[in-house]
Design an enzyme around this catalytic site. Structure first.
Site, PDB file in Angstrom:
ATOM      1  N   GLU A 110      -2.755  -8.989   3.436  1.00 27.83           N
ATOM      2  CA  GLU A 110      -3.135  -9.561   4.926  1.00 27.83           C
ATOM      3  C   GLU A 110      -5.158  -9.067   4.664  1.00 27.83           C
ATOM      4  O   GLU A 110      -5.263  -9.456   5.973  1.00 27.83           O
ATOM      5  CB  GLU A 110      -2.034  -8.544   5.685  1.00 27.83           C
ATOM      6  CG  GLU A 110      -2.588  -7.056   5.898  1.00 27.83           C
ATOM      7  CD  GLU A 110      -2.521  -5.836   4.572  1.00 27.83           C
ATOM      8  OE1 GLU A 110      -1.546  -6.321   3.828  1.00 27.83           O
ATOM      9  OE2 GLU A 110      -2.420  -5.495   4.790  1.00 27.83           O
ATOM     10  N   CYS A 127       1.139  -1.370  -0.234  1.00 30.76           N
ATOM     11  CA  CYS A 127      -0.165   0.088   0.152  1.00 30.76           C
ATOM     12  C   CYS A 127       0.704   1.584   0.282  1.00 30.76           C
ATOM     13  O   CYS A 127       1.388   1.880  -1.053  1.00 30.76           O
ATOM     14  CB  CYS A 127      -0.865   0.275   0.938  1.00 30.76           C
ATOM     15  SG  CYS A 127      -2.662   0.812   0.890  1.00 30.76           S
ATOM     16  N   HIS A 176      -4.595  -4.703  -0.099  1.00 28.14           N
ATOM     17  CA  HIS A 176      -3.500  -5.271   1.101  1.00 28.14           C
ATOM     18  C   HIS A 176      -4.090  -6.844   1.288  1.00 28.14           C
ATOM     19  O   HIS A 176      -4.742  -7.711   1.007  1.00 28.14           O
ATOM     20  CB  HIS A 176      -4.718  -5.115   2.221  1.00 28.14           C
ATOM     21  CG  HIS A 176      -4.308  -3.481   2.437  1.00 28.14           C
ATOM     22  ND1 HIS A 176      -3.873  -2.847   3.296  1.00 28.14           N
ATOM     23  CD2 HIS A 176      -4.791  -2.017   1.624  1.00 28.14           C
ATOM     24  CE1 HIS A 176      -3.322  -1.574   3.395  1.00 28.14           C
ATOM     25  NE2 HIS A 176      -4.172  -1.077   2.196  1.00 28.14           N
TER      26      HIS A 176
END
Lengths: 214, 257
Positions: A194, A82, A192
């Site tokens: 995650e 990011c 992202h």
């Protein structure tokens, strides 16, 4: 032992990155740190980030993270995420212009507001949600991830890389933008992993296995 | 266009337990927010919203622990709302693993709180939750005002103007609940949702009133929502997330399948 350092420069939420990596890592030693020695001793580094670029670069420079990353990437792999990806370019137009680390050629630009999709719907900024990523080049980090898979994005600025050969993934909103950049020892994603469920975890798993080459 | 419209199941929790009931046939403990969140994530939910309705401030640690437990197992975005009053509350939730916080009453009490929060943590993690009720009479141009405390307390703030102010102050997303529709199963207030969506540049999540899958489609097509939030239709097993997505896809809406 796979020693992983998640670089902590006081900006944003590193916990979800750490939790995702812990979830997929075997025999892992994970540090969330800004300590130069711990970072340089790690086998690989994750460079996340959220928030405003001026504040991010201010802390990155104050802590010497820019210099650490330049040295680290000479021999070992780094994953930018990011704002961590955006900070690797040369310059961002956020906050009236901020010079960045410059490991990739190119700049970071804001999405124009008021753009519409093909049906005439106004596209919101930030670009938030699950978008498709076209894998424009094969790469070890795309292993076991189907082309055109969706990943979770949230950002108002996007990378405009200076070299076409650095681009490994593209998305559209409504125009094409770089979703993944790579060169020797660096892979960087705008989305992202995650927060991108199974396929995002797969990308972290691939990073933990990556030797930095192609 | 390839950005998917999002489906967001919402969990109301009190003292670390899901309330309002969740009925999954094959789940061990339907009151455990971690199990429920994990189930929704596995089903393909695009995000999870966790609303803490715990009355007393002393039990905040339970909420923080619950958020932390969810975030260790659920790798999709997690929004936490309810009782977010200070920058420290936000920091605690983000540190526990929340990706966004939803601010409601505290924004009404002090609109600058949203500005401070966005400056400190970034707009991407600041959701402003708006509870709106129609105040115009039949035949008048529609007008909505902001209510707090579950729709009981009027504020005389115009909902569209309030949404614009919140975005100016740094809100990265609006979670818009129609107090007229909440719990009715009659569908979203589409006029309210499209009025707010047209007035702001950031994504709007439609909430309140979903009773069937067509309501989700209407919320996106007519209500101009970027995401749809629902609780009971998913909790009680009337529809699963994959069924909802399949139905939306058949109606020409781009979803993540």
């Amino acid at each position: 032992m796979n020693r992983v350092a998640v670089i902590d420069y006081g900006m944003g939420n590193l916990h979800s990155v750490a939790k995702a990596v812990e979830h997929v890592g075997d025999n892992l030693h994970l540090s969330v740190t800004s300590d130069e020695k711990i970072i340089m001793d790690a086998d690989r580094v994750i460079f996340p980030g959220v928030g405003a670029m001026r504040d991010c670069m201010g802390e990155i420079k104050r802590l010497g993270i820019d210099d650490i990353l330049r040295r680290f990437t000479e021999t070992k792999p780094v994953l930018g995420v990011c704002v961590g990806m955006q900070a690797l370019l040369e310059h961002s137009e956020e906050n009236n212009g901020v010079d960045c680390i410059g490991l990739f050629a190119g700049n970071v630009m804001k999405f124009d507001e008021g753009l519409t999709d093909e049906s005439g719907n106004v596209l919101k900024v930030p670009h938030m949600g699950w978008n498709k990523v076209k894998q424009t080049r094969s790469h070890p980090l795309w292993r076991d991830i189907p082309d055109q898979s969706r990943f979770y994005f949230v950002h108002s600025y996007f990378a405009l890389p200076g070299k076409e050969e650095d681009v490994y993934g593209m998305s559209t909103y409504p125009n094409s933008f770089a979703a993944a950049l790579a060169k020797t020892n660096i892979f960087a994603v705008q989305f992202h992993p995650e927060k991108s469920q199974t396929l995002g975890l797969q990308l972290y798993k691939n990073f933990l296995d990556w030797d930095g080459g192609f | 266009m390839s950005l998917a419209k999002r489906i967001i199941p919402c969990l109301d929790c009190e003292n670390g337990r899901v309330v309002k009931g969740v009925k999954f046939v094959d789940i061990r403990d339907a009151g455990d927010p971690v199990e429920v969140s994990k189930r929704y994530c596995d089903q393909g939910a695009d995000e999870i919203t966790f609303l803490d309705i715990t009355a007393s401030h002393e039990d905040r640690q339970t909420t923080i622990d619950t958020v932390s437990a969810i975030a260790s197992q659920v790798f999709i975005p997690l929004t936490v709302g309810g009782g977010i009053r200070t920058l420290q509350d936000i920091r605690n939730m983000l540190n526990a693993g929340a990706d966004k916080v939803a601010i409601n009453t505290s924004a009404v009490k002090n609109p600058d709180f949203v500005r401070d929060a966005a400056e400190k943590f970034g707009s991407q993690c600041i959701v402003v939750a708006i509870d709106a009720k129609q105040v115009s009479e039949e035949g008048e141009p529609p007008r909505w005002e902001i209510f707090t405390h579950g729709g009981r307390n009027p504020t005389s703030l115009d909902a569209v103007e309030w949404a614009k102010l919140m975005v100016t102050n740094g809100a990265g997303e609006i979670l818009l609940t129609s107090m007229d529709r909440d719990g009715t199963k009659n569908g979203f207030d589409l006029a309210l949702n499209s009025a707010i969506s047209a007035a702001v540049s950031v994504p709007v999540i439609a909430s309140g009133g979903v009773g069937n899958l067509q309501h989700l489609v209407d919320g996106i097509k007519e209500g101009q929502a970027d995401a749809v939030l629902a609780a009971s239709i998913f909790h009680f097993g009337e529809y699963s997330i994959p069924e909802a997505k399949e139905f939306m896809a058949q109606q020409g809406i781009e979803v993540r399948i």
